[in-house]
Design a protein around this motif. Structure first.
Motif: not given
Length: 348
Positions: A94-100, A118-128, A150-156, A160-164
């Motif tokens: 989860a990218v959001g957990l690194v951000l937080q 870069i990682g998962g932007t929409h993954v289980p057990y973490s804020p999307s 902002d989110m250039p790419f989503a990552g599921f 993964g492969g999403g970008e925050l």
């Protein structure tokens, strides 16, 4: 040196991430043992290792024990340095957990920062991403902690492969919150989105959600979108805006999971929240404790649910700071949270 048993409270990654944030914010070194010891795969996973590496880079820290699987960690922070940072988790972590982990230290520092994860932007057990951008960012903005996402790419999950991306002006000063009365429900807006999948799935999610919310006495609007992504997935996000507060809920698709079930999960969470009369949703409550511990006044929140994550934060934060945190309520039920930073506690 502050010593933390990683099995305290919820016993997961939250203990690690909050300890890292608090170490950066206070300048106090920390030693963690038995990190995620009770989990199926104990110790640091990829996203936890990246949170440690991100905190170490941001805070010029000396670290011992940074490897996947490690259950012990020693973290000695230096000064938090604003700047440009890029982190690649390498999985759908989860990218959001690194951000937080590093957001508040950078927000309170004197200087601008940019952050790419870069990682998962929409993954289980973490804020999307949508929860973070629509809700967490807005709530922190009300407290005086302003930043842009902002989110250039989503990552599921699992590729993964999403970008925050985050832009953090710095020099923030945290103010208190008095969120006990949410007021009247003004409207609900939402997003039904797919990535690398037929848009018809998003249309089905939207239609089902609208039927589930048609009893509400307010306008409801749900947009449909195909998101740029490097991995396929779906999400339905709902934001309820009240006179004084807001609440956000989302659900994710998965292989074999029908679009209608995705919609039902998000709708049911929102409807359950409305029934509580609370001002703050259960996910936001524990995420707000850390910034409120640095506020220039006392705060009171009425949460929809006292969670183990909330109780863990309430126990962990005073290990680093002279702050009083009181949670009134039973686990799993609505409750009231009071946060008294040092100056406020001295006036009590």
């Amino acid at each position: 040196m502050i010593r933390i048993d990683g099995t305290m409270g919820e016993g997961g990654g939250q203990v690690l991430r909050s300890s890292l944030s608090l170490s950066l914010l206070t300048g106090k070194p920390v030693q963690l043992t038995r990190i995620r010891a009770g989990r199926e795969r104990p110790g640091l996973r990829f996203q936890h290792r990246m949170a440690v590496e991100a905190a170490a880079r941001v805070g010029r820290a000396r670290v011992e024990g940074v490897r996947v699987g490690a259950q012990e960690l020693r973290f000695e922070p230096g000064a938090v340095c604003p700047g440009g940072y890029d982190f690649d988790i390498g999985t759908a972590g989860a990218v959001g957990l690194v951000l937080q982990t590093v957001l508040l230290p950078l927000a309170l520092a004197a200087g601008r920062s940019t952050l790419t994860v870069i990682g998962g932007t929409h993954v289980p057990y973490s804020p999307s991403f949508h929860y973070l951008d629509w809700h967490w960012r807005v709530l922190l903005g009300h407290l005086g902690v302003r930043f842009e996402l902002d989110m250039p790419f989503a990552g599921f999950y699992p590729p993964g492969g999403g970008e925050l991306r985050a832009r953090i002006p710095g020099d923030s000063e945290v103010g208190p919150a008095q969120w006990t009365d949410r007021g009247r429900l003004l409207h609900v807006r939402g997003l039904s989105a797919v990535a690398l999948l037929p848009e018809e799935i998003a249309e089905r999610q939207r239609a089902r959600a609208l039927r589930g919310l048609e009893h509400l006495d307010c306008p409801v609007a749900i947009a449909v979108e195909s998101m740029p992504a490097r991995s396929p997935g779906t999400v339905l996000a709902l934001l309820a805006e009240f006179e004084h507060t807001q609440a956000c809920f989302f659900a994710l698709g998965a292989r074999g999971k029908r679009a209608e079930r995705v919609a039902d999960e998000a709708v049911q969470d929102l409807v359950a929240f409305l029934a509580t009369g609370a001002a703050v949703d259960r996910w936001a409550a524990d995420q707000l404790l850390l910034p409120l511990a640095f506020a220039n006044g006392a705060s009171v929140l009425r949460t929809a649910e006292v969670t183990l994550h909330l109780l863990t934060q309430a126990e962990l934060i005073p290990m680093f700071l002279p702050v009083r945190i009181r949670v009134d309520g039973t686990l799993g039920e609505p409750g009231t949270v009071r946060v008294l930073p040092r100056a406020s506690a001295q006036r009590e």
